[in-house]
Design an enzyme around this catalytic site. Structure first.
Site, mmCIF file in Angstrom:
data_model
loop_
_atom_site.group_PDB
_atom_site.id
_atom_site.type_symbol
_atom_site.label_atom_id
_atom_site.label_comp_id
_atom_site.label_asym_id
_atom_site.label_seq_id
_atom_site.Cartn_x
_atom_site.Cartn_y
_atom_site.Cartn_z
ATOM 1 N N HIS A 97 0.841 -1.206 0.000
ATOM 2 C CA HIS A 97 0.000 0.000 0.000
ATOM 3 C C HIS A 97 0.873 1.253 0.000
ATOM 4 C CE1 HIS A 97 -3.526 2.481 1.435
ATOM 5 N NE2 HIS A 97 -2.538 3.190 1.941
ATOM 6 N N GLU A 98 1.906 1.271 0.823
ATOM 7 C CA GLU A 98 2.773 2.451 0.894
ATOM 8 C C GLU A 98 3.604 2.615 -0.371
ATOM 9 O OE1 GLU A 98 2.171 4.570 3.068
ATOM 10 O OE2 GLU A 98 0.853 3.239 4.199
ATOM 11 N N HIS A 116 1.753 4.463 -3.011
ATOM 12 C CA HIS A 116 1.795 5.920 -2.884
ATOM 13 C C HIS A 116 3.069 6.482 -3.533
ATOM 14 C CE1 HIS A 116 -1.777 6.571 -0.583
ATOM 15 N NE2 HIS A 116 -1.388 5.844 0.442
ATOM 16 N N GLU A 125 -6.632 6.720 -0.846
ATOM 17 C CA GLU A 125 -6.471 5.523 -0.023
ATOM 18 C C GLU A 125 -7.145 4.317 -0.672
ATOM 19 O OE1 GLU A 125 -4.414 5.360 2.495
ATOM 20 O OE2 GLU A 125 -4.000 7.454 2.054
#
Length: 658
Positions: free
Chosen positions: A178-179, A182, A259
């Protein structure tokens, strides 16, 4: 939507964000002007009306000159406050992590849980083709994480103590994926700019607070003056915090939708929704949740994996969607109940032996074969910033194909220098021997001894493992003190020029390293002239053509193939003597500034130049990956299903032959 489209959208969102904040500044100027007119009317005992603010009659309150002064003053205060904050965050992700009390664990992880977390980040970086980011541990029992920085080369991954100890490996991998999304989607730069802009608006409220304190402690003879000072201070506080209110609304609205996108990208990377969904469920069932205790947590609230703050009024300032909404999208069969998450650490029970079995440590080492031309083109379109599960597995195998002694050396600032020296020693035996003698004269004797000890292991590495090993060294090299780093960099340049020329592969490794450690230092010398990007692209293609073809005619054909692929006019091939290190650096710096949607064309033209003879060798693939890295386009290692040589058909289309 691929990596380049995400990058282009991030650029457009930055423009939209700046526009929204500019509108907020205009509104603040209007409110401030109104406040000043009210105070002036009160001090004169004059009736207030909007028409009297800049009226041409004798009863005007301010006039256009005063309004312009107010506008300039407010804009200047906001700009200075924003620039000051952005200056504080100039170090990128490291500044964010350290402001939250983070401790870097790349060099010396202190527990099995920290080693496991570092390993998960490293394998994700290797699989995606990015430099290994600095990993910071936040001593907080909350389950949370963040990615921060301006671009992949200065990105950091922050993980809380709760996340590395309470999540199992699959859940932690989902959070890290997930990070990383980004990082790939261009969110990090936008996040830091939001922090800077909000700080500029907040400065106005702080000025009001200082004026209020000044009115309280000032001498009390002039009550009317004290009242005016109090009124100005109170007014500025109201204006500043009103601006912050609307700024936080903008921040929250921008953050929430990203998100959902990052959750979906994490599932795409890991090919599993159970990991990230399980992490979110544990947050919901854990008494500590995801709320961070740091006093600076609110400033970076939009950067976290899950909400780092208590719920705000009516969720107006919620920077993240509700947990239930995120989980339902990931797991439609979820029953709506959060499992109880024990307060005691859970992840530390995973031993290194168990973790190695999970990672497939016995997997065969990648062979580093040539790849079909179509596969290279497909990687440019679909794999950059978007590693598949197969590439994740392949990256894990690459990481495990590196001997343990080399991985350990890559984590040590001292040994990492020796490892990089050896990786840059390229060419025939005579040239390598010349480079060894040079290092014995200019490098620290202990570093030379360490290099000699590692040399047999490096020599046995497959070609495809050299770039990943270089990426592993980056966090350790960032830990060098400035004097050590300058000596190290000077030695690298002398090593490259030891025979009076610089081979392209040596330059590519050097550029990957400098890009990871310094960014692109040549941009202040970029040419502003029209067409500079096309000239830079032609020069890069010429360098690749000469690198793969020592004879002029094959190099000319390769160069023209690349020009046609990029739809550039055919020009004479520059001489090999014109391909110098400074000119290459400048050309690459210019190429890095082209718009995201134009970069795939350049990368495909480079691949076409390499494959003009129907062969894309393993070393050429790694060279393409190295240049792509310097263009801020992280390209994963290519997987080759079966060994073979790449030949050309009569139509000039590359095919695999046995």
């Amino acid at each position: 939507m691929n990596f380049f489209e995400y990058q282009d959208r991030a650029r457009r969102k930055t423009g939209l964000l700046v526009g929204l904040f500019a509108l907020a500044v205009v509104l603040l100027i209007a409110i401030t002007t109104l406040l000043a007119a009210l105070l002036l009317a009160w001090s004169r005992g004059q009736a207030f009306s909007l028409s009297a603010i800049v009226s041409n009659t004798g009863g005007q309150l301010l006039g256009w000159d005063t309004v312009a002064t107010i506008a300039f003053s407010i804009a200047a205060v906001i700009a200075l406050g924003s620039l000051y904050k952005l200056r504080q965050l100039a170090a990128g992700g490291r500044a964010v992590a350290e402001s939250l009390g983070g401790r870097k664990i790349n060099i010396a992880p202190q527990s099995d849980a920290e080693k496991r977390a570092l390993n998960v980040v490293e394998e994700m970086a290797i699989a995606s083709g990015t430099p290994v980011p600095d990993v910071y541990l936040i001593e907080d029992d909350a389950i949370n994480a963040f990615a921060a920085g301006y671009k992949p080369t200065d990105a950091v991954i922050g993980l809380t103590r709760g996340s590395i100890e309470k999540l199992n490996r699959d859940e932690l991998q989902g959070v890290v994926a997930h990070e990383f999304s980004h990082i790939f989607n261009g969110d990090m730069r936008l996040n830091i700019r939001i922090v800077g802009l909000l700080n500029g608006i907040l400065i106005i409220g702080m000025l009001g607070y200082w004026l209020l304190r000044g009115s309280h402690f000032s001498s009390g003879r002039d009550n009317r003056g004290r009242a005016a000072l109090f009124g100005i201070g109170a007014g500025l506080m109201v204006i500043g915090y009103t601006g912050t209110f609307f700024g936080n609304l903008i921040k929250s609205a921008v953050s929430r939708q990203r998100e959902f996108l990052a959750d979906a990208s994490a599932v795409q990377f890991t090919r599993s929704n159970s990991g990230i969904a399980g992490a979110l469920k544990k947050i919901g069932g854990y008494s500590g949740g995801s709320q961070l205790a740091s006093s600076n947590a609110a400033e970076f609230s939009h950067m976290y994996f899950a909400s780092g703050l208590k719920k705000s009024f009516a969720n107006l300032f919620a920077t993240h969607p509700p947990l239930a909404d995120r989980i339902s999208r990931l797991d439609p069969q979820w029953n709506g109940r959060f499992p109880h998450t024990a307060a005691e650490p859970q992840g530390v029970s995973v031993t290194q032996q168990q973790d190695a079995q999970v990672m497939g440590i016995a997997a065969a080492a990648p062979s580093g074969e040539a790849a079909p031309f179509e596969k290279v083109l497909d990687a440019v379109d679909n794999s950059i910033g978007n590693p598949s599960q197969q590439q994740m597995d392949y990256g894990r195998q690459l990481l495990q194909s590196v001997p343990a002694a080399l991985r350990q050396a890559a984590h040590d600032p001292f040994a990492a220098r020796a490892l990089v020296y050896k990786l840059l020693m390229h060419g025939d035996a005579k040239h390598r021997q010349q480079q060894r003698r040079l290092l014995q004269q200019i490098a620290h004797p202990a570093v030379v001894r360490e290099m000699q000890k590692l040399e047999p292991l490096v020599r046995s590495l497959p070609t495809s493992a050299r770039l990943p090993l270089l990426d592993l060294c980056v966090p350790a090299l960032k830990a060098l003190v400035p004097q050590q780093y300058q000596v190290f960099k000077r030695n690298l340049i002398k090593l490259l020029r030891s025979d009076g020329k610089v081979e392209l592969w040596e330059w590519a490794l050097y550029r990957v390293l400098m890009h990871a450690l310094e960014g692109t230092p040549d941009r202040q010398r970029l040419s502003p002239k029209s067409g500079a990007e096309k000239d830079a692209a032609r020069f890069i293609l010429a360098a690749l053509a000469h690198a793969g073809n020592p004879d002029y005619l094959p190099a000319k054909r390769a160069f023209e193939t690349g020009l046609k692929a990029m739809q550039l006019g055919i020009i004479p091939l520059p001489a090999a003597t014109d391909i110098t290190l400074p000119r290459l650096d400048k050309a690459l710096a210019i190429a890095a500034t082209i718009k995201p949607l134009q970069k795939p064309g350049l990368l495909k033209a480079m691949a076409a130049t390499m494959a003009h003879d129907g062969v894309v060798e393993a070393e050429e693939i790694e060279l393409l990956r190295a240049v792509a890295d310097s263009l801020d386009c992280p390209m994963p290692p290519l997987m080759v299903e079966a060994p073979g040589q790449i030949a050309a058909t009569s139509r000039g289309e590359p095919v695999v032959t046995s």
